[in-house]
Design a protein around this motif. Structure first.
Motif, PDB file in Angstrom:
ATOM      1  N   THR A 149      75.194 -10.855  -2.951  1.00 10.62           N
ATOM      2  CA  THR A 149      74.112  -9.546  -2.459  1.00 10.62           C
ATOM      3  C   THR A 149      75.033  -8.780  -0.327  1.00 10.62           C
ATOM      4  OG1 THR A 149      73.437 -11.907  -0.938  1.00 10.62           O
ATOM      5  CG2 THR A 149      72.181 -11.930  -2.733  1.00 10.62           C
ATOM      6  N   ASN A 150      76.048  -8.948  -0.589  1.00  6.70           N
ATOM      7  CA  ASN A 150      76.617  -8.618   0.321  1.00  6.70           C
ATOM      8  C   ASN A 150      76.802  -7.227   0.549  1.00  6.70           C
ATOM      9  OD1 ASN A 150      79.122  -7.364   1.343  1.00  6.70           O
ATOM     10  ND2 ASN A 150      79.484  -9.256   2.449  1.00  6.70           N
ATOM     11  N   HIS A 151      76.093  -6.191   1.380  1.00  6.03           N
ATOM     12  CA  HIS A 151      75.743  -4.559   1.207  1.00  6.03           C
ATOM     13  C   HIS A 151      77.296  -4.018   0.857  1.00  6.03           C
ATOM     14  CE1 HIS A 151      77.915  -3.313   5.146  1.00  6.03           C
ATOM     15  NE2 HIS A 151      77.528  -4.580   5.684  1.00  6.03           N
ATOM     16  N   GLY A 173      85.354 -14.566  -9.818  1.00  2.00           N
ATOM     17  CA  GLY A 173      84.610 -14.328 -10.834  1.00  2.00           C
ATOM     18  C   GLY A 173      83.973 -13.373 -10.933  1.00  2.00           C
ATOM     19  N   LEU A 174      82.875 -13.193 -12.655  1.00  2.00           N
ATOM     20  CA  LEU A 174      82.733 -11.966 -12.857  1.00  2.00           C
ATOM     21  C   LEU A 174      80.974 -12.816 -12.233  1.00  2.00           C
ATOM     22  CD1 LEU A 174      81.821  -9.676 -14.250  1.00  2.00           C
ATOM     23  CD2 LEU A 174      80.729 -11.745 -15.664  1.00  2.00           C
ATOM     24  N   MET A 175      80.660 -14.204 -11.710  1.00  2.00           N
ATOM     25  CA  MET A 175      79.826 -14.647 -10.861  1.00  2.00           C
ATOM     26  C   MET A 175      79.716 -14.018  -9.846  1.00  2.00           C
ATOM     27  SD  MET A 175      77.745 -15.694 -13.687  1.00  2.00           S
ATOM     28  CE  MET A 175      76.287 -16.665 -12.523  1.00  2.00           C
ATOM     29  N   ARG A 176      80.337 -14.115  -8.978  1.00  2.00           N
ATOM     30  CA  ARG A 176      80.900 -13.891  -7.717  1.00  2.00           C
ATOM     31  C   ARG A 176      79.739 -12.019  -7.761  1.00  2.00           C
ATOM     32  NH1 ARG A 176      85.529 -12.154  -3.287  1.00  2.00           N
ATOM     33  NH2 ARG A 176      83.850 -11.464  -2.098  1.00  2.00           N
ATOM     34  N   GLY A 234      80.879 -18.521  -2.039  1.00  3.11           N
ATOM     35  CA  GLY A 234      80.019 -18.491  -3.172  1.00  3.11           C
ATOM     36  C   GLY A 234      80.950 -18.546  -4.630  1.00  3.11           C
ATOM     37  N   PRO A 235      80.651 -18.358  -5.412  1.00  2.87           N
ATOM     38  CA  PRO A 235      80.875 -18.387  -7.113  1.00  2.87           C
ATOM     39  C   PRO A 235      81.682 -17.376  -6.737  1.00  2.87           C
ATOM     40  CG  PRO A 235      78.957 -16.931  -7.154  1.00  2.87           C
ATOM     41  CD  PRO A 235      78.596 -17.722  -5.525  1.00  2.87           C
TER      42      PRO A 235
END
Lengths: 544, 195
Positions: A40-42, A32-35, A29-30
């Motif tokens: 959506t990971n619990h 840095g900050l965008m991650r 996935g993205p």
């Protein structure tokens, strides 16, 4: 240092690691900050909740330190009464809605899927949204400190007309921030209910769930039931302030007492929202370190449900002095006392779980044991406050402050810390530094009691709460309280140090980090990989 | 893991979410309904110490000569309204069933006109059901020019079914400025007497 590693655990853990399906953690996935913004990971959302809660704990704590510094001695030394009122109000609001509640939601996010063998929460995107509402809400709430007229200054219970007719202009921002925090809680609760009811691994019945999951399920129903009432009451405040209605304005035919009824109809279940997950945490930790199954599992579940139901029938015990008729005083006095029956069942079960167990005193156990003792003290002072004729004396004194801080600090907060120490090996793959954790525990216990125990005496002697100055006879109690408060506040820096050190390194933890730990989360590797239980694990009921 | 299993789970989740949303909507409606429920409850039980906002008729009954009840009057102006309200007598003793008349004097001590209303409250609240007002200035707004003075009567009756344990009834009048009415009345020189 290695002495606290459970003996023989490593051999066992390798075998267990294969029990849960561990997927590869290549992350695409993205970055840095965008991650973090889009996750959506619990587990990541759980971490975000916990870090948010920790930062709010320090901001709310800072406000408490300002209050204690001003109350260090009689007279006005450091701040003006207006600012003092803002500090007590913001301390309460931040701690309740920003620190304790998000901490429990963070723990739920991390641990509920792991404890029931689910791959994630049922509604992962909603989960992301309900977290990111919180920083917005609390940035707005904190911004009121810099607005003309200052921050909310009417106490965390925001009684009308103090919070309507006589409120600072920033109250509108306070209302919106509480709306947002409320929506966040409701969405989180829906998600938790959907997860627990539907995503349990095949073979796990409701009565097989760990108690942390059970208590959170009941808490989530409480949230669904009372958050709309909070939203309703602050919306009515908004209408009274800006749209000329008179819900709480006697001048226009409204009734300020209606505000108190509505607020406490929300407020009393709310205080159980802040303690039921703590009950669950302690009910998971005590059996682990006593190396015995929890005594009276079923009665724990029923007691939790009984407390939740009774919480809707006791609200007016906060309002004994508003002029209730005698029948209402008696009803709310008896219904409040009735709550001590299921609570007593819980304390009995905890103590019986410890009875003849093989106890060891790792940091989570220390905090859980302190919880049982100190929460019970808070419960007893609550029983004293439930006696309606006595409450006429205690009402709005420091006795009340002592009572609710005993159930919230060594109650809820200690349970959260116990949970963090308990699950840090699972989160980071390392054990927390033993010596530092012990220092943190003992300084916290001493600090908490030094802070809040003398408040009982100041309150019984008649010292009113929410007042920046006090009569000379309360000077000694207050100085002790302030010293205890500074000690408790400073010792929480140790907690941050322990957490940071634990993230960066430390003794390696095996999958089953604690010898007596039995629940499903201990079957996955430590640290838990990003994705777990993508195929449901095998589950055999092992106890209860 | 079969897709059948995942589909079943998805459907079950959707069903649970739909049900929780129904509960949520019901609780939202309930929280709004609590306001009228409270009003009705208070009207029936008299719990919030409010009296009727309309004149009531005299209940024809003989005075209960066996007991005397103390009737107290407390008056106060709210913050920011330079008015005073005084009763000709602070307290009087009467038999339940008997009616009495007390005169109240409003004074505007400010330097401009205000519209205000005296809002009543009865303590103990149980007594509010047994206090009948035949005439009261509290049924409408008062408009007083700067320095003006206004006298108005309160005619009331405590009914015989007043509970035995009530020995003293306190009637509090608090003066509240009626801002909405004033801005209208300034334009039209006519106090907006909405109730």
């Amino acid at each position: 240092m290695a002495s606290h590693l459970p003996p023989g655990s490593s051999a066992q853990s390798h075998q267990l690691e294969t029990a849960g399906t561990v997927s590869d953690t290549h992350y695409a996935g993205p970055k840095g900050l965008m991650r973090w913004l889009l996750t959506t990971n619990h587990k990541e959302i759980g971490t975000l909740y916990l870090l948010f809660s920790l930062s709010m704990f320090f901001i709310g704590g800072l406000f408490a330190m300002v209050v204690r510094a001003e109350l260090f001695q009689p007279g006005l030394q450091l701040i003006q009464p207006e600012f003092f009122n803002q500090m007590t109000t913001m301390h309460g609001l931040i701690m309740v809605f920003g620190a304790v509640m998000p901490a429990f939601v963070g723990l739920a996010n991390w641990m509920i899927p792991l404890q029931i063998g689910a791959p994630d929460m049922a509604l992962p995107r909603l989960n992301n949204f309900s977290f990111w509402l919180l920083p917005v809400a609390f940035t707005m709430l904190l911004a009121t400190l810099f607005m003309p007229g200052g921050a909310p200054n009417f106490g965390w219970t925001f009684y009308a007309p103090l919070s309507t007719t006589y409120a600072p202009p920033s109250t509108t921002f306070f209302i919106f921030s509480l709306h947002m925090a409320g929506i966040s809680s409701i969405l989180g609760a829906i998600n938790i209910i959907a997860t627990i009811l539907n995503l349990r691994t095949p073979g796990m019945r409701m009565m097989d769930m760990p108690l942390f999951v059970w208590t959170w399920l009941i808490t989530a129903f409480l949230l669904i039931a009372v958050m709309p009432v909070l939203a309703g009451v602050i919306t009515m405040m908004l209408l009274d302030i800006h749209f000329g209605t008179s819900f709480f304005n006697a001048a226009g035919g409204g009734d300020p007492v209606l505000f108190q009824h509505l607020f406490w109809f929300f407020g009393h279940p709310e205080v159980y929202i802040m303690i039921l997950p703590a009950f669950g945490i302690v009910s998971v930790i005590l059996p682990t370190f006593a190396r015995k199954p929890l005594f009276g599992y079923a009665s724990m579940v029923y007691a939790t449900a009984a407390i939740a139901i009774l919480s809707f029938l006791v609200w007016a015990h906060h309002m004994f002095v508003v002029g209730l008729p005698l029948a209402a005083e008696l009803f709310f006095m008896y219904s409040t006392m009735l709550i001590s029956v299921p609570t007593g069942v819980k304390v009995f079960n905890w103590i019986t779980t410890l009875f003849r167990g093989s106890l060891t005193f790792e940091p989570p156990m220390l905090f859980a044991l302190a919880f049982v003792v100190l929460f019970t003290i808070g419960g007893f002072s609550g029983l004293m406050l439930a006696i309606s004729p006595a409450d006429f004396q205690y009402h709005d004194t420091y006795f009340v402050v002592a009572h609710f801080h005993y159930v919230l600090v060594p109650g809820a907060v200690f349970a959260i810390m116990a949970a963090v120490y308990y699950w840090l090996p699972k989160w980071t793959g390392h054990y927390p530094h033993l010596r530092l954790s012990q220092w943190h525990f003992w300084l916290s216990v001493i600090g908490v009691n030094l802070t809040f125990f003398p408040m009982h005496f100041a309150g019984l002697a008649g010292m009113p709460r929410r007042i920046p100055d006090y009569a000379l006879q309360f000077a000694d109690f207050n100085m002790v309280t302030s010293i205890g408060g500074f000690l408790f506040g400073l010792s929480q820096l140790l907690f941050v140090l322990v957490v940071v050190l634990c993230i960066r390194g430390g003794n390696k933890a095996p999958a089953k980090a604690w010898e007596g730990a039995e629940d499903l989360e201990w079957t996955v590797a430590s640290p838990a990989p990003l994705h777990t239980f993508e195929t449901p694990p095998d589950f055999t009921p092992h106890r209860h | 893991m079969s897709s059948q299993f995942l589909d079943d789970r998805r459907r079950a989740v959707n069903r649970t979410v739909a049900r929780t949303l129904v509960v949520l909507a019901a609780m939202c409606l309930f929280s709004v309904a609590l306001v009228p429920l409270y009003d009705v409850f208070c009207e029936v039980t008299g719990l919030n110490g409010k009296t009727s906002s309309q004149a009531q008729s005299l209940s024809a009954e003989s005075a209960d000569q066996s007991r005397l009840v103390t009737m107290q009057f407390i008056t106060r102006a709210s913050k920011g309204l330079p008015w005073s309200l005084s009763a000709e007598t602070r307290q009087l003793r009467l038999h339940p069933g008997q009616s009495a008349e007390v005169h109240f004097t409003f004074r505007n001590l400010g330097d401009r006109a205000y519209v205000a209303r005296a809002v009543p409250s009865v303590s103990p609240s149980e007594a509010s059901l047994h206090l009948r007002k035949l005439a009261c200035f509290c049924f409408e707004n008062q408009r007083l020019a700067a320095g003006e003075r206004f006298e108005a009567p309160l005619v009331f009756q405590l009914t015989r079914d007043l509970p035995e344990d009530v020995k003293t009834v306190t009637l509090v009048y608090t003066l509240y400025e009626q801002r909405v009415s004033l801005s209208r009345s300034r334009a039209s020189q006519q106090p907006g007497g909405e109730t």
